[in-house]
Design a protein around this motif. Sequence first.
Motif, short mmCIF file in Angstrom:
data_model
loop_
_atom_site.label_atom_id
_atom_site.label_comp_id
_atom_site.label_asym_id
_atom_site.label_seq_id
_atom_site.Cartn_x
_atom_site.Cartn_y
_atom_site.Cartn_z
N LEU A 1 0.84 -1.20 0.00
CA LEU A 1 0.00 0.00 0.00
C LEU A 1 0.87 1.25 0.00
N ILE A 2 0.54 2.20 -0.84
CA ILE A 2 1.26 3.47 -0.92
C ILE A 2 0.32 4.58 -0.45
N LEU A 3 0.75 5.30 0.57
CA LEU A 3 -0.08 6.34 1.17
C LEU A 3 0.30 7.71 0.64
N GLN A 4 -0.68 8.58 0.63
CA GLN A 4 -0.46 10.01 0.38
C GLN A 4 -0.86 10.76 1.63
N ILE A 5 0.02 11.62 2.14
CA ILE A 5 -0.29 12.37 3.35
C ILE A 5 -0.50 13.83 3.02
N ASN A 6 -1.22 14.51 3.88
CA ASN A 6 -1.44 15.95 3.77
C ASN A 6 -1.41 16.53 5.17
N VAL B 1 3.50 -0.95 3.92
CA VAL B 1 3.00 0.41 3.70
C VAL B 1 4.17 1.35 3.48
N GLN B 2 4.02 2.22 2.49
CA GLN B 2 5.05 3.20 2.16
C GLN B 2 4.38 4.55 1.91
N ILE B 3 4.95 5.63 2.45
CA ILE B 3 4.47 6.98 2.11
C ILE B 3 5.03 7.33 0.75
N GLY B 4 4.14 7.55 -0.20
CA GLY B 4 4.57 7.83 -1.57
C GLY B 4 4.71 9.30 -1.87
N SER B 5 3.90 10.16 -1.23
CA SER B 5 3.94 11.58 -1.54
C SER B 5 3.35 12.38 -0.39
N ASP B 6 3.80 13.62 -0.29
CA ASP B 6 3.27 14.58 0.67
C ASP B 6 2.58 15.69 -0.13
N ALA B 7 1.26 15.63 -0.20
CA ALA B 7 0.47 16.59 -0.98
C ALA B 7 -0.03 17.69 -0.06
#
Length: 834
Positions: free
Chosen positions: A367-372, A457-463
Amino acid sequence: MKRTIKEHQRKDLRNSLRPGAPTFAPSSLPIPASSSPPPFTLGSLDDDSEDEPLQPFSAIFEPSLSPESVFHWPAEDCAPVLQSALFSSDEESDEDDDTVNYAAGEESDDDEPEIPEVTEKIDEQDIRSDPLFRPLGAIFDNLEGGEKDEDMAPSAFDDHPAIRNAYIRVFVAAAFDGMTRQAASSMLAGFKIALESAVAQSADVEYDGLSSFDNRREASGSLHRRLDHLPFPLQWLPSPHCDEPECTGILYTLKRLVDGEKRTPTLTLPFVPPEKALQRMALQPGKVDQWQKWRGPEDIPGIREPSALKGYAAFSDLDKPMTDITDGWRWRTIQAGLERRRNGKWEIRDVDVHELNQQFVALPNGLILQINIDWFQAVKGGNHSTGAMYATVGNTPRSSRCLREETMLLIIFPGPREPTQEQFNNVMRICVKYFKSMYNGFHLEVHGKPTPDLFHVQIGSDASDLIASRKTSGLLAVTSKWFMCDHCDTPFFALVDGDAFDSTKLNQRDPWRYLKYAFRARDTSPEIAEEISRRRGVRWSAMDELVNWLPGVTNLFDLMHAVFLTIVKHIFREIFQKNGLLVECLPRLRGGLVRLKQTSGGRLSPYCLFVAWQVDSEIPNNDAKPSAPNTKNAAAQAKQEKLVRARMRENYLAKTSNPTEAELERINTIQMNRSLRLHYENLVQFTAGIRIISSDTISPNEVKRGCGAVQRSIRAWADMHCHLVPYFHYAAVHLEEQFLRYGPAPGWWTFPYERNNGFLGRFNHNGHSGGELEGTMMRGWWKTTLIQDLIAHLESIPNPATEDVDSLNVLKSRLKGDRSERHGVRMGLHGNLN
């Protein structure tokens, strides 16, 4: 009421975030002790020796730096030193108030999007009547021992179905329909009387759980006890003193009572462990299968190397539209099985320790997460800045990924002020601990499966917006003279140079160099760490410990704040309006066909300006007349000219080894080009480009065409000596690569997260500080997740009773998304280009 709010705000300002005070006291788990290795000798900050083998951080131990150490900065690494007063500061001058501050890219409250009205009603009465509200001193009251197993059914499922149905109906009414605390208590009491009457009239009737039905002082306490889970017990802490080194803060206050003692936290941090949030999702029927829907025939799970193709070379068909973030080349280049280690003495690298060479998304459940992360005003008419950290699963289809029930609210940062970088790191260490463990693999219970499945799980981007993303990555603010851009070496004063908007003439920064100095800043004294930030543009961030996290790469350039909230407004107000390009056409505009709104949210369209500027159906090749003296526009023009000339002098001195007096004199006479035809051509090209790149789907060739149009228009404005802000540079130079890396804009822009902020900001409150109102926001958000848990448990009942079927229907009716709310913010801001 106003006096109470002000008193709490003053108290929080004094105690919550002052130096030496406790930054945050988490309510879910204690802050872990620092796992950093002992400090090591920095020596020269530019010692790039790589004569040592790769080794873990824990294997590094060297003596600390002595105060007498001398640092030498090579010319190619440090900011150039010129004999000019213009180079006396790292920060942009603020002497020109409004104009310069806006040029520096500061995002005022006026830049925040207006949250449209939504269909759901929100009760406007005092939050103290809301069952979701808990006073600060009562958060940890009545805790019955240790933590509750998150995978076990709530205790209400041991009760009779009729009692369970009563709890669920009252919870839904309180969480969604605005039922007050008093009304909930009265409703539960009525249910209890009715059930007791039924038992009294028939000896054969028995209701399991009736004896404990609503046996607490308040109905909300009983409701949460029977349906919700318990927070981390404050009684587990051995001492009120913070266990962080050199911190004199107090975690809680102690009050002696007749029957014992009462502990009240000084400041609470609402936090939901990401592992628990994902567990709740995995227990939903069909959710894990939904996470696999993005896969095509070539993406079947298995042993596969990460893709080495980047840029346009990663696409076999340049005309095939990208539909989501899964179509960008970054998705398939992320590698599994890495560890972040030192390479030699100073370098930092992600190392494939076991030589797996495995593509992350080729794992069965990668799973690849996007954080904000963003801050917003939680108090109307006040000054209380509350932060929120969201996470979404990129594997979820884009159509439902950003629904509220699909978004994990992990942290709410208590106000009233935004945390410093050090305070921010103290909080993010909690999340980083979980994300590091989840990258290496963890097990989740999956709906319909007898045994847990392995997930990664991996953080893919910080939007996030520009300010928040810089803080998350530990980078200097956009106002930094030498580190305005985190992707290339363009300085702030180069915004007047057309070459600053041409990617072929710029040098890209190395993100691994950021990490090198970030880790050195972590393990040294505060004075040297500050010197590193000034010279290298980076501070230590807790996120730097995560594998595949790269400052300047993982943090995205947000299209919403850049284009719809900054560039569009700047073109209309700073370039057109303040320079008097609209003065002559105002009578024509008032006369009929169109109307330009002279506000930040005004509509800006080529058709509108064509009607205003045209003469015989053609834009004349004439210059707009200068503004009349002693007018606001004339003063604004003089201020802009002064700023542009100062930057041009600074840029000229930085690029030229032998400056001439003649060129400096010429710079002092430069004015903005006022040609209506040229400005109109730029606007048409810019608008066409934004229309292309903001579409729902986009092919690589369309990316090249759209970003090329944006780049040409912005460079033309720079060559016309217009006053531009940093967002113009990002849009012109770095947007194209980001589209190829992460796919179409709707997959990573911040419209849905701004909508979430609007939802949290509409909660009622009483002005209490210390994390009290933030805790209410967190509980209100996760009520949707609680509904999903209840649905999963109800569906698992083998032979559901009539009351359970009714409960299931009531809960499912509350999970329907509201399309008008999901698209309101986006459509409202798209109107700026209509």
